[in-house]
Design a protein around this motif. Structure first.
Motif, PDB file in Angstrom:
ATOM      1  N   ILE A   1      -4.127  72.080  11.093  1.00 48.44           N
ATOM      2  CA  ILE A   1      -5.539  72.231  11.480  1.00 48.44           C
ATOM      3  C   ILE A   1      -5.777  73.579  12.156  1.00 48.44           C
ATOM      4  CG2 ILE A   1      -7.371  71.323  12.990  1.00 48.44           C
ATOM      5  CD1 ILE A   1      -6.227  68.513  12.454  1.00 48.44           C
ATOM      6  N   ARG A   2      -4.854  73.948  13.047  1.00 50.22           N
ATOM      7  CA  ARG A   2      -5.028  75.229  13.739  1.00 50.22           C
ATOM      8  C   ARG A   2      -5.071  76.385  12.735  1.00 50.22           C
ATOM      9  NH1 ARG A   2      -0.812  73.369  17.039  1.00 50.22           N
ATOM     10  NH2 ARG A   2       0.447  75.111  16.320  1.00 50.22           N
ATOM     11  N   LYS A   3      -4.207  76.296  11.733  1.00 47.43           N
ATOM     12  CA  LYS A   3      -4.154  77.361  10.721  1.00 47.43           C
ATOM     13  C   LYS A   3      -5.472  77.450   9.942  1.00 47.43           C
ATOM     14  CE  LYS A   3      -1.199  79.159   7.077  1.00 47.43           C
ATOM     15  NZ  LYS A   3      -0.213  78.795   6.016  1.00 47.43           N
ATOM     16  N   LYS A   4      -6.031  76.285   9.701  1.00 49.92           N
ATOM     17  CA  LYS A   4      -7.294  76.207   8.961  1.00 49.92           C
ATOM     18  C   LYS A   4      -8.450  76.849   9.750  1.00 49.92           C
ATOM     19  CE  LYS A   4      -9.554  72.471   6.546  1.00 49.92           C
ATOM     20  NZ  LYS A   4      -9.634  70.992   6.462  1.00 49.92           N
ATOM     21  N   LEU A   5      -8.391  76.717  11.069  1.00 51.28           N
ATOM     22  CA  LEU A   5      -9.459  77.264  11.914  1.00 51.28           C
ATOM     23  C   LEU A   5      -9.383  78.790  12.013  1.00 51.28           C
ATOM     24  CD1 LEU A   5      -9.305  74.723  14.895  1.00 51.28           C
ATOM     25  CD2 LEU A   5     -10.945  74.722  13.012  1.00 51.28           C
ATOM     26  N   ARG A   6      -8.190  79.298  11.826  1.00 45.68           N
ATOM     27  CA  ARG A   6      -7.945  80.713  12.102  1.00 45.68           C
ATOM     28  C   ARG A   6      -8.851  81.706  11.362  1.00 45.68           C
ATOM     29  NH1 ARG A   6      -4.876  84.023  14.753  1.00 45.68           N
ATOM     30  NH2 ARG A   6      -4.792  86.059  13.779  1.00 45.68           N
ATOM     31  N   PRO A   7      -8.982  81.609  10.026  1.00 47.14           N
ATOM     32  CA  PRO A   7      -9.777  82.616   9.307  1.00 47.14           C
ATOM     33  C   PRO A   7     -11.185  82.784   9.869  1.00 47.14           C
ATOM     34  CG  PRO A   7      -8.700  81.107   7.769  1.00 47.14           C
ATOM     35  CD  PRO A   7      -8.468  80.558   9.140  1.00 47.14           C
ATOM     36  N   LYS A   8     -11.773  81.678  10.329  1.00 42.42           N
ATOM     37  CA  LYS A   8     -13.151  81.747  10.816  1.00 42.42           C
ATOM     38  C   LYS A   8     -13.243  82.471  12.175  1.00 42.42           C
ATOM     39  CE  LYS A   8     -17.291  78.966  11.333  1.00 42.42           C
ATOM     40  NZ  LYS A   8     -17.755  77.605  11.644  1.00 42.42           N
ATOM     41  N   TYR A   9     -12.482  81.994  13.156  1.00 40.14           N
ATOM     42  CA  TYR A   9     -12.647  82.596  14.481  1.00 40.14           C
ATOM     43  C   TYR A   9     -12.078  84.012  14.532  1.00 40.14           C
ATOM     44  CZ  TYR A   9      -7.839  81.926  16.307  1.00 40.14           C
ATOM     45  OH  TYR A   9      -6.499  82.003  16.526  1.00 40.14           O
ATOM     46  N   ALA A  10     -11.119  84.309  13.665  1.00 42.01           N
ATOM     47  CA  ALA A  10     -10.531  85.654  13.674  1.00 42.01           C
ATOM     48  C   ALA A  10     -11.462  86.690  13.044  1.00 42.01           C
ATOM     49  CB  ALA A  10      -9.183  85.639  12.972  1.00 42.01           C
ATOM     50  N   ARG A  11     -12.576  86.224  12.509  1.00 38.32           N
ATOM     51  CA  ARG A  11     -13.582  87.142  11.939  1.00 38.32           C
ATOM     52  C   ARG A  11     -14.915  87.029  12.684  1.00 38.32           C
ATOM     53  NH1 ARG A  11     -12.527  89.053   6.651  1.00 38.32           N
ATOM     54  NH2 ARG A  11     -10.434  88.512   5.982  1.00 38.32           N
ATOM     55  N   ASN A  12     -14.846  86.434  13.862  1.00 36.41           N
ATOM     56  CA  ASN A  12     -16.049  86.288  14.677  1.00 36.41           C
ATOM     57  C   ASN A  12     -15.829  87.003  16.017  1.00 36.41           C
ATOM     58  OD1 ASN A  12     -17.612  84.869  16.908  1.00 36.41           O
ATOM     59  ND2 ASN A  12     -18.621  84.061  15.093  1.00 36.41           N
ATOM     60  N   ALA A  13     -16.645  88.006  16.271  1.00 36.55           N
ATOM     61  CA  ALA A  13     -16.418  88.845  17.455  1.00 36.55           C
ATOM     62  C   ALA A  13     -16.441  88.030  18.748  1.00 36.55           C
ATOM     63  CB  ALA A  13     -17.471  89.953  17.507  1.00 36.55           C
ATOM     64  N   ASP A  14     -17.397  87.126  18.886  1.00 36.42           N
ATOM     65  CA  ASP A  14     -17.486  86.364  20.134  1.00 36.42           C
ATOM     66  C   ASP A  14     -16.277  85.448  20.303  1.00 36.42           C
ATOM     67  OD1 ASP A  14     -19.828  87.625  20.687  1.00 36.42           O
ATOM     68  OD2 ASP A  14     -21.128  85.943  20.174  1.00 36.42           O
ATOM     69  N   SER A  15     -15.817  84.864  19.214  1.00 39.25           N
ATOM     70  CA  SER A  15     -14.627  84.016  19.297  1.00 39.25           C
ATOM     71  C   SER A  15     -13.422  84.837  19.754  1.00 39.25           C
ATOM     72  CB  SER A  15     -14.319  83.386  17.931  1.00 39.25           C
ATOM     73  OG  SER A  15     -15.397  82.578  17.514  1.00 39.25           O
ATOM     74  N   LEU A  16     -13.310  86.040  19.221  1.00 39.88           N
ATOM     75  CA  LEU A  16     -12.201  86.910  19.612  1.00 39.88           C
ATOM     76  C   LEU A  16     -12.314  87.322  21.076  1.00 39.88           C
ATOM     77  CD1 LEU A  16     -11.986  89.102  16.380  1.00 39.88           C
ATOM     78  CD2 LEU A  16     -10.231  87.520  17.203  1.00 39.88           C
ATOM     79  N   THR A  17     -13.523  87.589  21.520  1.00 36.92           N
ATOM     80  CA  THR A  17     -13.720  87.939  22.929  1.00 36.92           C
ATOM     81  C   THR A  17     -13.329  86.764  23.824  1.00 36.92           C
ATOM     82  OG1 THR A  17     -15.535  89.412  22.327  1.00 36.92           O
ATOM     83  CG2 THR A  17     -15.403  88.757  24.632  1.00 36.92           C
ATOM     84  N   MET A  18     -13.679  85.559  23.397  1.00 43.25           N
ATOM     85  CA  MET A  18     -13.320  84.376  24.180  1.00 43.25           C
ATOM     86  C   MET A  18     -11.795  84.214  24.291  1.00 43.25           C
ATOM     87  SD  MET A  18     -16.177  81.685  22.750  1.00 43.25           S
ATOM     88  CE  MET A  18     -15.546  80.205  23.581  1.00 43.25           C
ATOM     89  N   VAL A  19     -11.119  84.449  23.178  1.00 46.38           N
ATOM     90  CA  VAL A  19      -9.652  84.381  23.202  1.00 46.38           C
ATOM     91  C   VAL A  19      -9.101  85.462  24.141  1.00 46.38           C
ATOM     92  CG1 VAL A  19      -7.555  84.721  21.830  1.00 46.38           C
ATOM     93  CG2 VAL A  19      -9.452  83.379  20.893  1.00 46.38           C
ATOM     94  N   SER A  20      -9.665  86.651  24.041  1.00 48.85           N
ATOM     95  CA  SER A  20      -9.223  87.757  24.890  1.00 48.85           C
ATOM     96  C   SER A  20      -9.428  87.418  26.370  1.00 48.85           C
ATOM     97  CB  SER A  20     -10.011  89.020  24.511  1.00 48.85           C
ATOM     98  OG  SER A  20      -9.595  90.129  25.249  1.00 48.85           O
ATOM     99  N   GLN A  21     -10.459  86.652  26.650  1.00 51.78           N
ATOM    100  CA  GLN A  21     -10.727  86.248  28.035  1.00 51.78           C
ATOM    101  C   GLN A  21      -9.656  85.281  28.556  1.00 51.78           C
ATOM    102  OE1 GLN A  21     -14.692  85.742  29.281  1.00 51.78           O
ATOM    103  NE2 GLN A  21     -14.271  83.954  30.527  1.00 51.78           N
ATOM    104  N   VAL A  22      -9.256  84.354  27.733  1.00 52.50           N
ATOM    105  CA  VAL A  22      -8.210  83.409  28.162  1.00 52.50           C
ATOM    106  C   VAL A  22      -6.908  84.171  28.423  1.00 52.50           C
ATOM    107  CG1 VAL A  22      -6.958  81.301  27.631  1.00 52.50           C
ATOM    108  CG2 VAL A  22      -9.305  81.565  26.836  1.00 52.50           C
TER     109      VAL A  22
END
Lengths: 74, 74, 74, 74, 74, 74
Positions: free
Chosen positions: B37-58
């Motif tokens: 499931i995690r792998k399936k989610l990856r393509p989407k959030y890895a191409r979304n700037a806000d999602s990437l910023t959120m990860v960078s925040q954690v």
């Protein structure tokens, strides 16, 4: 609620991380005490990347507390 | 889970940063244990700037912990 | 990745701020290693106020770490 | 960018707060260097409560740093 | 703006909390100086749970600063 | 408001957690003083995973403060 937290001390950094997870979940539990409702919410947020990142962030904040309480397991 | 974290000590600030990334990912893994499931989610959030910023925040929050544990590699 | 962070020490508070920016960007880079994709995302989030505020927040968190590492340049 | 931050020291807690605001804005400026674009974004986020709360949060995070740097103006 | 913050010291933890609320509001005020616009935004966010939680979060961050400044009123 | 917070000291880490919950709620209460409106908002956010995670995050931030005030109950 019954006693679920008697100390912030853990043997290892990993156990500390797992305690941080517990603390993050407890924050939700106190706000939504129904286990049935919480269970129902799970499939959705556990398949949403941003929701998972948000959960990971709460764990990170609690881990700061637990790590400090354990003097970073130095 | 098996042992994955035995110390917060790292040799360099960069290794500490990479440990912070691991901690951020582990927060997700504990919440969504299915690698599929995690792998399936990856393509989407890895191409979304806000999602990437959120990860960078954690990562940033965990890096505070790791840096303190290493006395900022002074 | 090659070495990009050997110390959290900087000469001035401003260089420390610029290091915090680097750290915020590296958090994104490790998650989305493709420079091409990151470049493609840029025009959109750089014109969205909330996205910019989110980026500024990650910088703020890293700046806490860098400032502490430098004893606030006292 | 030219020099804009030579010290985190301020005379009063209020000047410290105003420095925190500067830091929050600089985080945006480094990410979106065009003053024209930033100005264009302003009317929208300055009339959105959540956007304003987000900005206030970044200020709060920087204020922690500035306050610590000034030993809380004790 | 005129002087509104001369000290982070408060008599009690509750006054400290109320100071944290002031700081959170000031962060908004500096960004949106028009009292008329801020008043207009209020009915909406004050009836939105997530908006209220976000405000509560900014207060929490400022309360960390105020509490540290008061040595936790020990 | 009448006195509701005279000390950050608690007997146990769990009571400290419960105080953090109180602080998170008070942040909302000061912003939306109407108990009737707050009650009306509850069913919705208490059934939304992201809203619950956000609440849990505010608790986590306050718990850092309370834990530090209690020297981590060492």
């Amino acid at each position: 609620m019954s006693d679920w937290l008697t100390s912030l001390k853990t043997e290892t950094p990993q156990e500390g991380f797992e305690l941080a997870i517990t603390l993050a979940r407890k924050g939700v539990e106190y706000t939504q005490p129904s286990a049935a409702i919480r269970k129902k919410l799970r499939p959705k947020y556990a398949r949403n990347a941003d929701s998972l990142t948000m959960v990971s962030q709460v764990i990170a904040i609690h881990y700061q507390t637990v790590a400090a309480a354990n003097n970073y397991w130095k």
